[in-house]
Write a protein that holds these residues in place. Structure first.
Motif, PDB file in Angstrom:
ATOM      1  N   ASP A  29       0.873  -1.174   0.000  1.00 55.72           N
ATOM      2  CA  ASP A  29       0.000   0.000   0.000  1.00 55.72           C
ATOM      3  C   ASP A  29       0.906   1.218   0.000  1.00 55.72           C
ATOM      4  O   ASP A  29       1.870   1.297   0.764  1.00 55.72           O
ATOM      5  N   ASN A  30       0.604   2.170  -0.877  1.00 56.24           N
ATOM      6  CA  ASN A  30       1.357   3.417  -0.951  1.00 56.24           C
ATOM      7  C   ASN A  30       0.825   4.355   0.124  1.00 56.24           C
ATOM      8  O   ASN A  30      -0.389   4.463   0.300  1.00 56.24           O
ATOM      9  N   ILE A  31       1.701   5.029   0.824  1.00 55.87           N
ATOM     10  CA  ILE A  31       1.274   5.950   1.869  1.00 55.87           C
ATOM     11  C   ILE A  31       0.405   7.077   1.295  1.00 55.87           C
ATOM     12  O   ILE A  31      -0.406   7.661   1.992  1.00 55.87           O
ATOM     13  N   ASP A  32       0.558   7.337  -0.019  1.00 58.30           N
ATOM     14  CA  ASP A  32      -0.235   8.366  -0.693  1.00 58.30           C
ATOM     15  C   ASP A  32      -1.528   7.816  -1.292  1.00 58.30           C
ATOM     16  O   ASP A  32      -2.246   8.526  -1.976  1.00 58.30           O
ATOM     17  N   GLY A  33      -1.809   6.540  -1.073  1.00 63.12           N
ATOM     18  CA  GLY A  33      -2.950   5.887  -1.689  1.00 63.12           C
ATOM     19  C   GLY A  33      -2.491   5.081  -2.895  1.00 63.12           C
ATOM     20  O   GLY A  33      -1.422   5.313  -3.447  1.00 63.12           O
ATOM     21  N   GLY A  34      -3.266   4.112  -3.282  1.00 54.03           N
ATOM     22  CA  GLY A  34      -2.877   3.243  -4.387  1.00 54.03           C
ATOM     23  C   GLY A  34      -1.862   2.219  -3.923  1.00 54.03           C
ATOM     24  O   GLY A  34      -1.798   1.878  -2.736  1.00 54.03           O
ATOM     25  N   GLU A  35      -1.071   1.735  -4.870  1.00 54.69           N
ATOM     26  CA  GLU A  35      -0.106   0.683  -4.564  1.00 54.69           C
ATOM     27  C   GLU A  35       1.272   1.000  -5.107  1.00 54.69           C
ATOM     28  O   GLU A  35       1.404   1.715  -6.095  1.00 54.69           O
ATOM     29  N   ILE A  36       2.267   0.455  -4.457  1.00 53.80           N
ATOM     30  CA  ILE A  36       3.638   0.449  -4.964  1.00 53.80           C
ATOM     31  C   ILE A  36       3.888  -0.995  -5.393  1.00 53.80           C
ATOM     32  O   ILE A  36       3.848  -1.907  -4.569  1.00 53.80           O
ATOM     33  N   VAL A  37       4.099  -1.183  -6.688  1.00 56.22           N
ATOM     34  CA  VAL A  37       4.306  -2.514  -7.247  1.00 56.22           C
ATOM     35  C   VAL A  37       5.786  -2.645  -7.590  1.00 56.22           C
ATOM     36  O   VAL A  37       6.296  -1.905  -8.437  1.00 56.22           O
ATOM     37  N   LEU A  38       6.484  -3.553  -6.929  1.00 55.17           N
ATOM     38  CA  LEU A  38       7.934  -3.650  -7.114  1.00 55.17           C
ATOM     39  C   LEU A  38       8.320  -3.998  -8.543  1.00 55.17           C
ATOM     40  O   LEU A  38       9.379  -3.581  -9.007  1.00 55.17           O
ATOM     41  N   SER A  39       7.475  -4.717  -9.261  1.00 53.96           N
ATOM     42  CA  SER A  39       7.823  -5.046 -10.652  1.00 53.96           C
ATOM     43  C   SER A  39       7.898  -3.791 -11.519  1.00 53.96           C
ATOM     44  O   SER A  39       8.537  -3.806 -12.573  1.00 53.96           O
ATOM     45  N   ASP A  40       7.304  -2.691 -11.064  1.00 56.90           N
ATOM     46  CA  ASP A  40       7.447  -1.418 -11.795  1.00 56.90           C
ATOM     47  C   ASP A  40       8.898  -0.947 -11.773  1.00 56.90           C
ATOM     48  O   ASP A  40       9.287  -0.110 -12.586  1.00 56.90           O
ATOM     49  N   TYR A  41       9.693  -1.452 -10.841  1.00 62.32           N
ATOM     50  CA  TYR A  41      11.098  -1.073 -10.721  1.00 62.32           C
ATOM     51  C   TYR A  41      12.034  -2.139 -11.297  1.00 62.32           C
ATOM     52  O   TYR A  41      13.243  -2.103 -11.045  1.00 62.32           O
ATOM     53  N   ALA A  42      11.484  -3.098 -12.037  1.00 62.88           N
ATOM     54  CA  ALA A  42      12.312  -4.158 -12.625  1.00 62.88           C
ATOM     55  C   ALA A  42      13.434  -3.525 -13.437  1.00 62.88           C
ATOM     56  O   ALA A  42      13.232  -2.545 -14.156  1.00 62.88           O
ATOM     57  N   GLY A  43      14.630  -4.062 -13.292  1.00 59.05           N
ATOM     58  CA  GLY A  43      15.794  -3.533 -13.991  1.00 59.05           C
ATOM     59  C   GLY A  43      16.499  -2.421 -13.238  1.00 59.05           C
ATOM     60  O   GLY A  43      17.509  -1.897 -13.710  1.00 59.05           O
ATOM     61  N   GLN A  44      15.983  -2.046 -12.061  1.00 59.26           N
ATOM     62  CA  GLN A  44      16.605  -1.011 -11.245  1.00 59.26           C
ATOM     63  C   GLN A  44      16.998  -1.612  -9.902  1.00 59.26           C
ATOM     64  O   GLN A  44      16.254  -2.417  -9.345  1.00 59.26           O
ATOM     65  N   PRO A  45      18.137  -1.216  -9.349  1.00 56.07           N
ATOM     66  CA  PRO A  45      18.440  -1.638  -7.978  1.00 56.07           C
ATOM     67  C   PRO A  45      17.466  -0.948  -7.019  1.00 56.07           C
ATOM     68  O   PRO A  45      17.074   0.204  -7.235  1.00 56.07           O
ATOM     69  N   ILE A  46      17.078  -1.688  -5.984  1.00 55.09           N
ATOM     70  CA  ILE A  46      16.130  -1.166  -5.003  1.00 55.09           C
ATOM     71  C   ILE A  46      16.740  -1.327  -3.612  1.00 55.09           C
ATOM     72  O   ILE A  46      17.151  -2.431  -3.233  1.00 55.09           O
ATOM     73  N   LEU A  47      16.795  -0.246  -2.862  1.00 53.24           N
ATOM     74  CA  LEU A  47      17.176  -0.298  -1.458  1.00 53.24           C
ATOM     75  C   LEU A  47      15.892  -0.169  -0.659  1.00 53.24           C
ATOM     76  O   LEU A  47      15.202   0.850  -0.750  1.00 53.24           O
ATOM     77  N   ILE A  48      15.561  -1.208   0.092  1.00 54.14           N
ATOM     78  CA  ILE A  48      14.324  -1.238   0.871  1.00 54.14           C
ATOM     79  C   ILE A  48      14.700  -1.120   2.338  1.00 54.14           C
ATOM     80  O   ILE A  48      15.553  -1.864   2.831  1.00 54.14           O
ATOM     81  N   VAL A  49      14.066  -0.172   3.038  1.00 54.25           N
ATOM     82  CA  VAL A  49      14.439   0.123   4.426  1.00 54.25           C
ATOM     83  C   VAL A  49      13.192   0.151   5.296  1.00 54.25           C
ATOM     84  O   VAL A  49      12.265   0.921   5.027  1.00 54.25           O
TER      85      VAL A  49
END
Length: 177
Positions: A29-49
């Motif tokens: 769940d996105n804090i702003d509403g909607g969703e954050i879908v990790l596959s939208d970041y495919a091909g990018q490094p992701i730092l998750i904290v």
């Protein structure tokens, strides 16, 4: 013959090889509403904290924003996951969002308040625990996922966002190695 090739391929894989994260399975769940879908970041490094607003490490938000500002144009995504699993998060998503904007000017992608431990853990954190034996020990633990979805490294709360250790790992991930 195909079975033999498949078997040899499996045998040739290094034992330390990390299976790629099934990014298409993970959404928050996105804090702003909607969703954050990790596959939208495919091909990018992701730092998750995993984060918390009332923690001794909360000042790391400033470093996370600076890290994002430094490497965003090269493709790094810094995703913050507020969690109350250590009883140090504010009561609502709205309070967390306001706190981070007012105190740190944060414009990073941020999830809603999300469990990261135990039976209620978000599926990403359950996958990290089951597949890699990683579970956050405290707030501000960091998970670096490579461009190909491979878990590259995990870091504890004491690893500052702009530390040499983390920036080198991010630069290596951005270079694709």
């Amino acid at each position: 013959m195909k079975r033999l090739v498949a078997l040899l391929t499996l045998i040739a894989l290094p034992l330390w090889a990390s299976p790629p994260a099934p990014l298409e399975r993970f959404q928050f769940d996105n804090i702003d509403g909607g969703e954050i879908v990790l596959s939208d970041y495919a091909g990018q490094p992701i730092l998750i904290v995993n984060t918390a607003s009332r923690c001794g490490f909360t000042g790391q938000y400033e470093g996370l924003q600076a890290l994002s500002d430094r490497y965003d144009a090269q493709g790094l995504v810094v995703l913050t996951v507020p969690s109350d699993d250590f009883n140090q998060e504010l009561a609502s998503d709205a309070e967390v969002k306001e706190f981070c904007e007012v105190n740190f000017g944060l414009d990073l992608p941020m999830t809603g308040i999300t469990p990261v431990l135990g039976r209620e853990a978000h599926p990403l954190y359950a996958w990290l625990r089951e597949t890699h034996g990683f579970a956050p020990r405290w707030n501000f633990n960091k998970v670096l996922i490579g461009r190909d979805g491979t878990l590259l490294a995990t870091y504890g709360s004491g690893t500052r966002p702009l530390s040499r250790t983390l920036t080198r790992a991010v630069e290596s991930a951005l270079a694709g190695s």
